[in-house]
Motif scaffolding. Structure first.
Motif, PDB file in Angstrom:
ATOM      1  N   SER A 238       2.987   7.763  -6.785  1.00  0.00           N
ATOM      2  CA  SER A 238       1.560   7.525  -6.997  1.00  0.00           C
ATOM      3  C   SER A 238       1.084   6.309  -6.219  1.00  0.00           C
ATOM      4  O   SER A 238       0.002   6.304  -5.643  1.00  0.00           O
ATOM      5  N   VAL A 239       1.909   5.274  -6.186  1.00  0.00           N
ATOM      6  CA  VAL A 239       1.540   4.064  -5.435  1.00  0.00           C
ATOM      7  C   VAL A 239       1.547   4.338  -3.939  1.00  0.00           C
ATOM      8  O   VAL A 239       0.641   3.943  -3.210  1.00  0.00           O
ATOM      9  N   VAL A 240       2.563   5.045  -3.452  1.00  0.00           N
ATOM     10  CA  VAL A 240       2.676   5.331  -2.025  1.00  0.00           C
ATOM     11  C   VAL A 240       1.527   6.202  -1.548  1.00  0.00           C
ATOM     12  O   VAL A 240       1.025   6.058  -0.424  1.00  0.00           O
ATOM     13  N   SER A 241       1.061   7.120  -2.403  1.00  0.00           N
ATOM     14  CA  SER A 241      -0.004   8.038  -1.994  1.00  0.00           C
ATOM     15  C   SER A 241      -1.323   7.321  -1.743  1.00  0.00           C
ATOM     16  O   SER A 241      -2.203   7.857  -1.066  1.00  0.00           O
ATOM     17  N   LYS A 242      -1.502   6.114  -2.283  1.00  0.00           N
ATOM     18  CA  LYS A 242      -2.746   5.375  -2.085  1.00  0.00           C
ATOM     19  C   LYS A 242      -2.833   4.739  -0.711  1.00  0.00           C
ATOM     20  O   LYS A 242      -3.906   4.310  -0.301  1.00  0.00           O
ATOM     21  N   TYR A 243      -1.744   4.629  -0.003  1.00  0.00           N
ATOM     22  CA  TYR A 243      -1.719   3.949   1.290  1.00  0.00           C
ATOM     23  C   TYR A 243      -1.134   4.872   2.350  1.00  0.00           C
ATOM     24  O   TYR A 243      -0.201   5.627   2.079  1.00  0.00           O
ATOM     25  N   ARG A 244      -1.720   4.741   3.559  1.00  0.00           N
ATOM     26  CA  ARG A 244      -1.215   5.562   4.660  1.00  0.00           C
ATOM     27  C   ARG A 244      -0.059   4.851   5.354  1.00  0.00           C
ATOM     28  O   ARG A 244      -0.019   3.614   5.405  1.00  0.00           O
ATOM     29  N   PRO A 245       0.869   5.628   5.908  1.00  0.00           N
ATOM     30  CA  PRO A 245       1.996   5.013   6.616  1.00  0.00           C
ATOM     31  C   PRO A 245       1.508   4.197   7.804  1.00  0.00           C
ATOM     32  O   PRO A 245       0.436   4.454   8.379  1.00  0.00           O
ATOM     33  N   LEU A 246       2.306   3.228   8.212  1.00  0.00           N
ATOM     34  CA  LEU A 246       1.936   2.341   9.303  1.00  0.00           C
ATOM     35  C   LEU A 246       1.761   3.100  10.610  1.00  0.00           C
ATOM     36  O   LEU A 246       0.838   2.820  11.382  1.00  0.00           O
ATOM     37  N   GLU A 247       2.635   4.044  10.869  1.00  0.00           N
ATOM     38  CA  GLU A 247       2.539   4.804  12.117  1.00  0.00           C
ATOM     39  C   GLU A 247       1.241   5.596  12.181  1.00  0.00           C
ATOM     40  O   GLU A 247       0.614   5.715  13.241  1.00  0.00           O
ATOM     41  N   GLU A 248       0.831   6.134  11.042  1.00  0.00           N
ATOM     42  CA  GLU A 248      -0.422   6.883  11.016  1.00  0.00           C
ATOM     43  C   GLU A 248      -1.609   5.964  11.284  1.00  0.00           C
ATOM     44  O   GLU A 248      -2.548   6.317  12.009  1.00  0.00           O
ATOM     45  N   LEU A 249      -1.564   4.754  10.725  1.00  0.00           N
ATOM     46  CA  LEU A 249      -2.627   3.787  10.986  1.00  0.00           C
ATOM     47  C   LEU A 249      -2.693   3.417  12.457  1.00  0.00           C
ATOM     48  O   LEU A 249      -3.770   3.277  13.042  1.00  0.00           O
ATOM     49  N   LYS A 250      -1.542   3.258  13.079  1.00  0.00           N
ATOM     50  CA  LYS A 250      -1.516   2.921  14.506  1.00  0.00           C
ATOM     51  C   LYS A 250      -2.139   4.032  15.339  1.00  0.00           C
ATOM     52  O   LYS A 250      -2.868   3.771  16.302  1.00  0.00           O
ATOM     53  N   ARG A 251      -1.847   5.279  14.984  1.00  0.00           N
ATOM     54  CA  ARG A 251      -2.427   6.398  15.739  1.00  0.00           C
ATOM     55  C   ARG A 251      -3.948   6.422  15.608  1.00  0.00           C
ATOM     56  O   ARG A 251      -4.670   6.644  16.588  1.00  0.00           O
ATOM     57  N   HIS A 252      -4.428   6.158  14.395  1.00  0.00           N
ATOM     58  CA  HIS A 252      -5.874   6.155  14.180  1.00  0.00           C
ATOM     59  C   HIS A 252      -6.529   5.006  14.934  1.00  0.00           C
ATOM     60  O   HIS A 252      -7.614   5.166  15.507  1.00  0.00           O
ATOM     61  N   MET A 253      -5.894   3.838  14.949  1.00  0.00           N
ATOM     62  CA  MET A 253      -6.456   2.704  15.670  1.00  0.00           C
ATOM     63  C   MET A 253      -6.501   2.978  17.161  1.00  0.00           C
ATOM     64  O   MET A 253      -7.449   2.602  17.851  1.00  0.00           O
ATOM     65  N   ALA A 254      -5.479   3.643  17.674  1.00  0.00           N
ATOM     66  CA  ALA A 254      -5.473   3.996  19.098  1.00  0.00           C
ATOM     67  C   ALA A 254      -6.626   4.928  19.435  1.00  0.00           C
ATOM     68  O   ALA A 254      -7.254   4.816  20.487  1.00  0.00           O
ATOM     69  N   GLN A 255      -6.926   5.868  18.549  1.00  0.00           N
ATOM     70  CA  GLN A 255      -8.047   6.778  18.782  1.00  0.00           C
ATOM     71  C   GLN A 255      -9.382   6.042  18.721  1.00  0.00           C
ATOM     72  O   GLN A 255     -10.299   6.317  19.500  1.00  0.00           O
TER      73      GLN A 255
END
Length: 455
Positions: free
Chosen positions: A148-165
């Motif tokens: 439940s705690v993990v589901s509230k936050y996105r993985p770091l790699e996913e955040l990096k991909r979004h920032m690159a976009q």
């Protein structure tokens, strides 16, 4: 030590020896008998005990070290005494007693007791058990709770991909202005769309670097096209962009004068145009002339004061008059400052050229010739305090040139007397205890200064 008989001394020594055998010491300890200083003796409420100071040379690893207190406590067999503690033999009970020494008592009485008690509140074993309990509690968290705690936050790699976009969508100001100029160059762009583009450009060119970049991109020609448009809305917006671009920006000021924009602005002021357009054009002209003697010389030599005087007379509503008089006041004040500074070697290298250009600005003679000595006093008729203030400032700045006309101008003299009485009443009616100066008092000072000049 008190004097006793020889038989009593012998009995005392035998008693010490018996007590030593009973207590069963493991090592040789040195007992030193000291004088009992507490209570002053038996007859003075003291104990029948003699106090002794003991030095213990025992291995603390084998013996339990007693923790002395302020009170006497019995020293049990097998207990060691820390250094500095006082030990005595109680003659009534035959047992050794211990308490804190004098230096330790001072330390405890200075507020260190609570600190020591807090420090010894938990033993090392208790701390270990507490840490072990914390780890067990953490490990006992259910897997569902962790998910439940993990589901509230996105993985770091996913955040990096979004920032690159997102970085692909970021544009610099230069890129934005280039895209806007391409839009202005398109014939398919509607008037409303052009107005929106000009509005965004006006926001960007407030920055000095952006205004210079816009000129280097060829953006100035699109602004001039807007000034020359038959649509007064494009004229208004283009003049607004131009005024914002040249404000306090010498590089752009030079390019605008060289482009012939000043002559185009004067033409708009001299022709029939909506007031809202002329307001923005006056803003652009004032920004272009400020701190730029070369542009001021060009303005005067191309009939600028004549255009302004006609505009002043035609402005029955008084919307433009204050802007015009403010522009004249700024030009007069600036020329006086440059003249008074002279060729100061401490100033920047461009100051010499500025002085040279300012010497060509024949502003005072132009003011007298174009009738401004009688035009500016008309602004005193306004009911706006700001308009009156600007008029008084301009009249003071023009006093050296217009002094003779001031003497013969009955309207001016009568207006000054009337305004002074009016503002004196306002000062008295709005007087606030503790405040000596006010806005109205500053206007009275301007009136007084002008009256002194005229007298």
């Amino acid at each position: 030590m008190r004097l006793v008989s020889s038989s009593a001394t012998l009995a005392f020594i035998l008693l010490l020896y018996c007590c030593h055998l009973i207590l069963g010491q493991k090592s040789d300890s040195a007992l030193t008998l000291v004088e009992n200083t507490e209570g002053g003796g038996r007859g003075e409420g003291g104990n029948d005990d003699d106090e002794e100071e003991m030095t213990v040379d025992e291995d603390e690893g084998d013996l339990e070290v007693v923790q002395p207190t302020e009170e006497w406590q019995t020293l049990k067999p097998g207990q060691a005494v820390p250094t500095g503690a006082h030990v005595r033999l109680n003659l009534q009970t035959g047992q050794r007693e211990v308490r804190l020494g004098e230096e330790q008592l001072k330390y405890w009485t200075h507020g260190h007791r609570d600190k020591e008690e807090i420090q010894t509140l938990f033993s090392p074993d208790e701390l270990k058990q507490a840490m072990k309990k914390i780890k067990e509690d953490l490990n006992s968290v259910s897997t569902d709770q962790q998910d439940s705690v993990v589901s509230k936050y996105r993985p770091l790699e996913e955040l990096k991909r979004h920032m690159a976009q997102l970085e692909l969508l970021v544009e610099t100001d230069a890129q934005i202005m280039k895209r806007m100029l391409e839009q202005l160059n398109s014939s398919k762009l509607s008037t409303e769309q052009r107005l929106n583009v000009l509005l965004e450009l006006e926001y960007l060119v407030h920055q000095v670097d952006n205004a210079q970049t816009l000129c280097s991109m060829g953006g100035l020609q699109f602004i001039l096209q807007g000034l020359n448009s038959s649509d007064f809305r494009l004229q208004e917006s283009s003049a607004f962009v131009l005024g914002s671009a040249v404000a306090s920006n010498p590089v752009v000021q030079v390019k605008v004068v060289e482009s012939g924009a000043l002559q185009m602005l004067l033409t708009i002021l001299a022709t029939t145009q909506p007031v809202r357009v002329k307001k923005k054009v006056l803003f652009a002209v004032a920004s272009l002339l400020r701190h730029f003697p070369y542009a001021q010389h060009y303005f005067l030599s191309h009939g600028g004061l004549q255009v302004l005087s006609e505009l002043f007379r035609a402005d029955g509503g008084g919307v433009l008059r204050t802007r015009i008089v403010t522009m004249l006041y700024d030009m007069i004040s600036e020329k006086e400052r440059i003249t008074q500074a002279g060729l100061d070697p401490m100033l920047d290298a461009s100051h010499e050229e500025r002085v040279h250009q300012s010497s060509k600005v024949t502003l005072q003679g132009e003011l007298l010739e174009k009738g401004w000595c009688s035009l500016v006093p008309q602004l005193l008729e306004s009911t706006e305090h700001d308009c009156r203030e600007k008029a008084l400032q301009a009249l003071l700045a023009m006093a050296n040139v217009c002094l003779e006309q001031y003497h013969s101008d009955s309207f001016l003299l009568g207006s000054l007397l009337s305004l002074r009485d009016q503002y004196e009443e306002m000062i008295l009616s709005e007087m606030i205890p503790g405040e000596e100066n006010s806005y109205f008092a500053e206007i009275v000072e301007l009136i007084d200064a002008l009256q002194i000049k005229i007298k």
